[in-house]
Scaffold this motif. Structure first.
Motif, PDB file in Angstrom:
ATOM      1  N   ILE A 291       0.823  -1.207   0.000  1.00 11.12           N
ATOM      2  CA  ILE A 291       0.000   0.000   0.000  1.00 11.12           C
ATOM      3  C   ILE A 291       0.859   1.259   0.000  1.00 11.12           C
ATOM      4  O   ILE A 291       0.708   2.127  -0.863  1.00 11.12           O
ATOM      5  N   HIS A 292       1.756   1.382   0.951  1.00 14.43           N
ATOM      6  CA  HIS A 292       2.557   2.599   1.080  1.00 14.43           C
ATOM      7  C   HIS A 292       4.044   2.262   0.989  1.00 14.43           C
ATOM      8  O   HIS A 292       4.603   1.654   1.911  1.00 14.43           O
TER       9      HIS A 292
ATOM     10  N   PHE B 141       8.269  -1.208   2.160  1.00 14.71           N
ATOM     11  CA  PHE B 141       6.893  -0.764   2.319  1.00 14.71           C
ATOM     12  C   PHE B 141       6.575  -0.573   3.792  1.00 14.71           C
ATOM     13  O   PHE B 141       7.112  -1.268   4.657  1.00 14.71           O
ATOM     14  N   VAL B 142       5.719   0.392   4.069  1.00 17.76           N
ATOM     15  CA  VAL B 142       5.392   0.768   5.445  1.00 17.76           C
ATOM     16  C   VAL B 142       4.376  -0.204   6.034  1.00 17.76           C
ATOM     17  O   VAL B 142       3.358  -0.518   5.409  1.00 17.76           O
TER      18      VAL B 142
ATOM     19  N   MET C 199       1.377  -0.807   8.176  1.00 18.22           N
ATOM     20  CA  MET C 199       0.298   0.077   8.601  1.00 18.22           C
ATOM     21  C   MET C 199      -0.197  -0.254   9.993  1.00 18.22           C
ATOM     22  O   MET C 199      -0.117  -1.400  10.439  1.00 18.22           O
TER      23      MET C 199
ATOM     24  N   TRP D 174      -8.058   0.485   4.459  1.00 20.27           N
ATOM     25  CA  TRP D 174      -7.698  -0.048   3.160  1.00 20.27           C
ATOM     26  C   TRP D 174      -8.405  -1.354   2.860  1.00 20.27           C
ATOM     27  O   TRP D 174      -8.738  -1.648   1.709  1.00 20.27           O
TER      28      TRP D 174
ATOM     29  N   TYR E 166       5.238   0.479  -7.139  1.00 19.08           N
ATOM     30  CA  TYR E 166       3.919  -0.116  -6.973  1.00 19.08           C
ATOM     31  C   TYR E 166       3.570  -1.088  -8.100  1.00 19.08           C
ATOM     32  O   TYR E 166       2.460  -1.594  -8.156  1.00 19.08           O
TER      33      TYR E 166
END
Length: 268
Positions: free
Chosen positions: A79-80, A99-100, A102, A110, A196
């Motif tokens: 996602i991020h 990637f982070v 969450m 999400w 992405y």
């Protein structure tokens, strides 16, 4: 403070490649659904031979959308991507490689966006939600049904004029729903950061002369304030936009009207 979990950009590229090509399943979509999505994306951002510039197919837009739909099949979810430094403009850091992870609320939000509410109380605090997974799965099937009824073939097998005829049907709500979702996601995939899964080999940035993220160098005041030297849209690309978004032909609103009305602000 957000925690970072390792997911190298090379792994994202591998996930895209694993879902590329005819007859292969993606992370979320089945092979026939991916074929239909590729054809849909290609009508939204055409590429060769219809347009000399690279389009959605060359950017791997459909594969990137599939990664988004199946984001929670990977840990951490795709996602991020991290930031702000990618290493593409110099510097020693490449935060985009990870990637982070969450927090609980972000993950819930999400999941609602992608998976829908599914009748779960914790997801229906604002009412039922159709997730993008359902929108794509049902929408792609509907495109194939329309194609079968029109010409006895799947959507991906139709010639471009017949595909456009289906996509341009303003009376078909199901077509317009999948078209709206795919248009937004395709633009993200073609012109967004390659981490992405889209913008393969930076094709979306190269042909538009967009330098991409320039951290840590940044942009000068002149670069921010000028129109730039990017190439104009080709005739085919412009025609594609006007075909599906007639409103773009209307007079553009003044983006600075709100700010100019405030004290202490003036146009540069």
């Amino acid at each position: 403070m957000a925690l970072l979990a390792a997911l190298p950009a090379e792994r994202v590229s591998a996930l895209v490649v694993s879902g590329s090509g005819q007859g292969k399943h993606g992370r979320f979509l089945r092979s026939n659904e991916l074929d239909t999505l590729r054809a849909l994306c290609a009508r939204l951002v055409p590429g060769p031979p219809e347009d000399p510039d690279p389009g959605a197919t060359e950017a791997h837009a459909a594969e990137a959308i599939d990664l988004l739909l199946g984001a929670f099949k990977v840990r951490p979810p795709l996602i991020h991507a991290g930031g702000p430094f990618s290493g593409r403009a110099g510097g020693r850091r490449d935060d985009f490689r990870r990637f982070v992870r969450m927090d609980r609320q972000a993950a819930l939000g999400w999941r609602i966006r992608l998976e829908g509410s599914r009748g779960k109380p914790e997801r229906e605090f604002a009412g039922p939600v159709r997730g993008l997974q359902q929108v794509y799965r049902e929408g792609l099937a509907h495109l194939d049904e329309r194609a079968q009824s029109l010409a006895g073939q799947d959507f991906a097998s139709l010639p471009f004029p017949l595909q456009d005829a289906i996509l341009s049907d303003q009376s078909d709500d199901s077509v317009q729903e999948i078209l709206g979702a795919a248009f937004a996601n395709t633009l993200d995939a073609v012109y967004g950061p390659p981490e992405y899964g889209g913008n393969h080999k930076l094709v979306g940035w190269k042909y538009t002369s967009w330098p991409g993220d320039t951290q840590p160098r940044g942009f000068s005041r002149a670069e921010v304030g000028s129109v730039g030297s990017g190439k104009a849209l080709s005739a085919a690309s412009a025609a594609s936009l006007h075909r599906f978004l007639p409103a773009l032909a209307a007079t553009a609103p003044r983006r600075d009207a709100h700010w100019l009305g405030r004290s202490g602000l003036r146009s540069g």
